[in-house]
Design an enzyme around this catalytic site. Structure first.
Site, PDB file in Angstrom:
ATOM      1  N   ASP A 105       3.767  -2.038  -1.573  1.00  0.00           N
ATOM      2  CA  ASP A 105       4.593  -2.221  -0.375  1.00  0.00           C
ATOM      3  C   ASP A 105       5.271  -3.576  -0.497  1.00  0.00           C
ATOM      4  OD1 ASP A 105       5.639  -2.368   2.159  1.00  0.00           O
ATOM      5  OD2 ASP A 105       3.753  -2.200   3.226  1.00  0.00           O
ATOM      6  N   LYS A 133       7.145   1.624  -2.107  1.00  0.00           N
ATOM      7  CA  LYS A 133       7.926   1.723  -0.882  1.00  0.00           C
ATOM      8  C   LYS A 133       9.239   0.979  -1.081  1.00  0.00           C
ATOM      9  CE  LYS A 133       5.340   1.728   2.952  1.00  0.00           C
ATOM     10  NZ  LYS A 133       4.697   1.282   4.205  1.00  0.00           N
TER      11      LYS A 133
HETATM   12  P1  IMP Z   1       1.142  -4.791  -0.433  1.00  0.00           P
HETATM   13  O1  IMP Z   1       0.275  -5.962  -0.806  1.00  0.00           O
HETATM   14  O2  IMP Z   1       2.033  -5.098   0.741  1.00  0.00           O
HETATM   15  O3  IMP Z   1       1.910  -4.198  -1.599  1.00  0.00           O
HETATM   16  O4  IMP Z   1       0.184  -3.702   0.177  1.00  0.00           O
HETATM   17  C1  IMP Z   1      -0.610  -2.915  -0.588  1.00  0.00           C
HETATM   18  C2  IMP Z   1      -1.676  -2.262   0.250  1.00  0.00           C
HETATM   19  O5  IMP Z   1      -1.280  -2.077   1.600  1.00  0.00           O
HETATM   20  C3  IMP Z   1      -1.960  -0.883  -0.289  1.00  0.00           C
HETATM   21  O6  IMP Z   1      -2.952  -0.909  -1.256  1.00  0.00           O
HETATM   22  C4  IMP Z   1      -2.360  -0.109   0.946  1.00  0.00           C
HETATM   23  O7  IMP Z   1      -3.752  -0.237   1.169  1.00  0.00           O
HETATM   24  C5  IMP Z   1      -1.631  -0.805   2.091  1.00  0.00           C
HETATM   25  N1  IMP Z   1      -0.399  -0.088   2.498  1.00  0.00           N
HETATM   26  C6  IMP Z   1       0.882  -0.518   2.412  1.00  0.00           C
HETATM   27  N2  IMP Z   1       1.746   0.396   2.866  1.00  0.00           N
HETATM   28  C7  IMP Z   1       0.998   1.445   3.254  1.00  0.00           C
HETATM   29  C8  IMP Z   1       1.329   2.741   3.795  1.00  0.00           C
HETATM   30  O8  IMP Z   1       2.479   3.121   4.038  1.00  0.00           O
HETATM   31  N3  IMP Z   1       0.263   3.548   4.067  1.00  0.00           N
HETATM   32  C9  IMP Z   1      -1.039   3.197   3.826  1.00  0.00           C
HETATM   33  N4  IMP Z   1      -1.378   2.018   3.297  1.00  0.00           N
HETATM   34  C10 IMP Z   1      -0.367   1.145   3.021  1.00  0.00           C
END
Ligand code: IMP
Ligand code: MG
Length: 182
Positions: A105, A133
């Protein structure tokens, strides 16, 4: 016909879509790591469903280990703070490592993890993300070598992905209705 969960507005990836993604990524990893005995590192808990399928789509010797990180709590937005809740049992010095994650994300979790593992002297560290995403105007800090698919900027659940620890058991990936988390 798959029964739609009442908290899910629509299905983004059906079981058939997921099957195709798993087969494709598994074939790519098999090709790239045939003689490398890679260590597959699954990031708990979200990656557990994907990695279980992916492992069986990899047709060369490989090993698996697990890490648990916490970045979100029960919220839907990244705090930017990554905590290691469970570390690897395997020494990765000289090893080819593939970090498997459910979703990229902000990319903060994966770039933090990749940096951390690279400090331990592995032969290589690559990332396999089941989903990325796409956020308008945002460039994530890391580009995974293996990508299942790109998804729109919505909160998704299912196939390991949770909201407040629920919905991981859905066999498809769906968009969570905003009224469930707002
Ligand atoms: P990042 O550090 O922002 O890339 O977030 C990664 C983590 O956030 C993932 O491993 C998920 O656990 C959670 N996450 C981010 N977006 C979503 C989503 O749309 N649905 C469920 N979990 C999400
Ligand atoms: Mg999560």
């Amino acid at each position: 016909m798959t029964k739609l969960h009442p908290d899910v507005s629509s299905i983004l990836l059906s079981e058939e879509d997921i099957h195709e993604i798993v087969a494709r990524v598994g074939a790519q990893i098999t090709e790239d790591y045939r003689d490398k005995n890679p260590l597959i590192v699954a990031v708990l808990r979200g990656a557990v469903v994907f990695v279980a399928d992916l492992l069986r789509a990899i047709d060369c010797p490989c090993e698996i280990d697990f890490m648990a990180v916490s970045s979100y709590g029960n919220d839907v937005k990244s705090s930017g703070v990554v905590r290691i809740m469970k570390d690897l049992n395997t020494n990765i010095e000289g090893r080819h490592v593939i970090v498997v994650e459910d979703i990229l994300d902000s990319g903060l979790t994966l770039s933090y993890l990749k940096d951390l593992l690279e400090q331990r002297g592995p032969a290589s560290v690559e990332v396999a993300a089941f989903t990325i995403k796409d956020i308008d105007g945002y460039e994530p800090p890391l580009t995974p070598r293996y990508v299942g698919c790109h998804i729109p900027n919505e909160f998704i659940v299912g196939y390991g992905l949770d909201y407040a620890e629920h919905y991981r058991n859905l066999p498809y990936v769906g968009i969570l209705k905003p009224e469930v988390y707002s």
